[in-house]
Design an enzyme around this catalytic site. Structure first.
Site, PDB file in Angstrom:
ATOM      1  N   ASN A  10      81.667  22.348  80.091  1.00 31.69           N
ATOM      2  CA  ASN A  10      80.443  22.556  80.859  1.00 31.69           C
ATOM      3  C   ASN A  10      80.869  22.944  82.276  1.00 31.69           C
ATOM      4  OD1 ASN A  10      78.061  22.355  82.272  1.00 31.69           O
ATOM      5  ND2 ASN A  10      77.806  20.143  81.982  1.00 31.69           N
ATOM      6  N   TRP A  11      80.740  24.224  82.582  1.00 32.70           N
ATOM      7  CA  TRP A  11      81.238  24.711  83.880  1.00 32.70           C
ATOM      8  C   TRP A  11      80.271  24.401  85.017  1.00 32.70           C
ATOM      9  CZ3 TRP A  11      83.782  30.218  82.806  1.00 32.70           C
ATOM     10  CH2 TRP A  11      84.770  30.068  81.827  1.00 32.70           C
ATOM     11  N   LYS A  12      79.090  23.915  84.693  1.00 27.53           N
ATOM     12  CA  LYS A  12      78.061  23.585  85.696  1.00 27.53           C
ATOM     13  C   LYS A  12      77.834  24.779  86.639  1.00 27.53           C
ATOM     14  CE  LYS A  12      79.087  18.754  85.013  1.00 27.53           C
ATOM     15  NZ  LYS A  12      79.109  17.405  85.534  1.00 27.53           N
ATOM     16  N   HIS A  96      71.105  17.426  80.123  1.00 22.18           N
ATOM     17  CA  HIS A  96      72.228  16.849  80.868  1.00 22.18           C
ATOM     18  C   HIS A  96      71.666  15.910  81.945  1.00 22.18           C
ATOM     19  CE1 HIS A  96      75.615  16.517  83.606  1.00 22.18           C
ATOM     20  NE2 HIS A  96      76.376  16.846  82.568  1.00 22.18           N
ATOM     21  N   GLU A  98      72.272  15.604  84.940  1.00 20.93           N
ATOM     22  CA  GLU A  98      71.957  16.275  86.210  1.00 20.93           C
ATOM     23  C   GLU A  98      70.601  16.977  86.124  1.00 20.93           C
ATOM     24  OE1 GLU A  98      75.682  18.371  86.395  1.00 20.93           O
ATOM     25  OE2 GLU A  98      76.691  16.457  86.738  1.00 20.93           O
ATOM     26  N   GLU A 168      76.981  10.641  77.447  1.00 17.41           N
ATOM     27  CA  GLU A 168      77.594  10.759  78.763  1.00 17.41           C
ATOM     28  C   GLU A 168      77.069   9.649  79.665  1.00 17.41           C
ATOM     29  OE1 GLU A 168      79.102  15.029  79.404  1.00 17.41           O
ATOM     30  OE2 GLU A 168      77.057  14.951  80.125  1.00 17.41           O
ATOM     31  N   GLY A 174      81.888  12.902  86.603  1.00 15.59           N
ATOM     32  CA  GLY A 174      82.435  13.410  87.858  1.00 15.59           C
ATOM     33  C   GLY A 174      82.945  12.330  88.796  1.00 15.59           C
ATOM     34  N   SER A 214      84.249  12.294  82.812  1.00 13.70           N
ATOM     35  CA  SER A 214      85.643  12.191  83.263  1.00 13.70           C
ATOM     36  C   SER A 214      86.645  12.191  82.112  1.00 13.70           C
ATOM     37  CB  SER A 214      85.833  10.965  84.163  1.00 13.70           C
ATOM     38  OG  SER A 214      85.011  11.071  85.314  1.00 13.70           O
ATOM     39  N   GLY A 235      83.436  18.387  81.998  1.00 14.71           N
ATOM     40  CA  GLY A 235      83.018  19.065  83.220  1.00 14.71           C
ATOM     41  C   GLY A 235      84.234  19.494  84.030  1.00 14.71           C
ATOM     42  N   GLY A 236      84.649  18.647  84.955  1.00 10.72           N
ATOM     43  CA  GLY A 236      85.711  18.993  85.907  1.00 10.72           C
ATOM     44  C   GLY A 236      86.951  19.589  85.259  1.00 10.72           C
TER      45      GLY A 236
HETATM   46  P1  PGA Z   1      82.950  15.440  84.073  1.00  7.29           P
HETATM   47  O1  PGA Z   1      81.518  16.001  83.628  1.00  7.29           O
HETATM   48  O2  PGA Z   1      83.923  15.731  82.959  1.00  7.29           O
HETATM   49  O3  PGA Z   1      83.268  16.200  85.342  1.00  7.29           O
HETATM   50  O4  PGA Z   1      82.783  13.977  84.319  1.00  7.29           O
HETATM   51  C1  PGA Z   1      81.091  15.853  82.305  1.00  7.29           C
HETATM   52  C2  PGA Z   1      79.695  16.411  82.163  1.00  7.29           C
HETATM   53  O5  PGA Z   1      78.877  16.227  83.072  1.00  7.29           O
HETATM   54  O6  PGA Z   1      79.365  17.054  81.140  1.00  7.29           O
END
Ligand code: PGA
Length: 258
Positions: A10-12, A96, A98, A168, A174, A214, A235-236
């Protein structure tokens, strides 16, 4: 039949279309031909076309990070399922945390988007998870039970095989804090039991449940070894080619052992 593991990036809101091509070009040569597991990358909408062009003749699938529940029309700023399909998108992340916390997405909206995605043969990756306050007040199962029951309501039985769930924990996204493998497994098993209530045990056993929050090359092996963890939503670490490649390699190793 064991479940096919899925590693999804997930590149956000990162990477311009130009930068996204650089990243995908650093990933595809290493893992673009493997067939042991499923791999998805979900760049921003503006990079779907350019990333997609670089996935032709690879086994990496293209995902989007959101979709409208409406089919078309006067909905300024929205993107429809048909628009995604036309760019060869196969997967879409829905709900998600967010989107839930910054853009007010409720379980009812998540449900509408999930049904719209399935109707247009997109595979929804439906995200659920508790906040730190909810975990600390022992509400984890109540919150996730509600997110699953409402978010995945009314799905036709013949479409359910395309549903993917991502657990999640919001406090792990993050933050560098990961759920321990045992903590994650406990929630994954709970989610599978909820899916069984909705669609029956056989369907629940076939559904992939990803862990996200994470996930990194140094903790992935332990998480993916758990019985009900069928992959990761990353994500990251998905923005760093060598880390994402290492996570796909972890997925392949875990798949060989399951
Ligand atoms: P993260 O994000 O790996 O940076 O914690 C995961 C996500 O939000 O899908």
């Amino acid at each position: 039949m064991p479940r096919t593991l899925l590693i999804a990036g997930n590149w956000k809101m990162n990477k311009t279309a130009t930068e996204a091509v650089e990243l995908i070009k650093a990933i595809v040569p290493a893992i673009g031909k493997q067939t042991d597991i499923n791999v998805v990358v979900a760049p921003p909408f503006t990079a779907l076309q350019s990333v997609g062009e670089n996935l032709v003749n690879s086994t990496v699938n293209l995902g989007a990070q959101n979709v409208s529940e409406k089919p078309h029309g006067a909905y300024t700023g929205e993107v429809s399922t048909a628009m995604l399909r036309d760019l060869h998108v196969t997967h879409v992340i829905i709900g998600h945390s967010e989107r839930r916390s910054y853009y007010g997405e409720t379980d009812a909206i998540v449900n509408k988007k999930t049904l719209a995605a399935l109707e247009n043969t997109l595979k929804p990756i439906v995200c659920v998870g508790e906040t730190l306050a909810e975990r600390e007040s022992a509400k984890t199962f109540e919150v996730i039970g509600q997110q699953i029951t409402v978010g995945l309501a009314n799905i036709p039985a013949n479409q359910f095989a395309n549903v993917i769930v991502a657990y999640e924990p919001v406090w792990a996204i993050g933050t560098g804090k990961t759920a321990t493998p045992a903590m994650a497994q406990e929630v994954h098993a709970f989610i599978r039991a909820q899916l069984a209530k909705l669609q029956g045990e056989a369907a629940a056993q076939k559904t992939r449940i990803l862990y996200g929050g994470s996930m990194k090359p140094d903790n992935a092996d332990a998480l993916l070894a758990e019985a009900d963890i069928d992959g990761g939503l990353i994500g990251g670490a998905a923005l760093v080619a060598k880390d994402f490649i290492a996570l796909v390699e972890s997925g392949k190793k875990a798949s060989a052992r399951k």
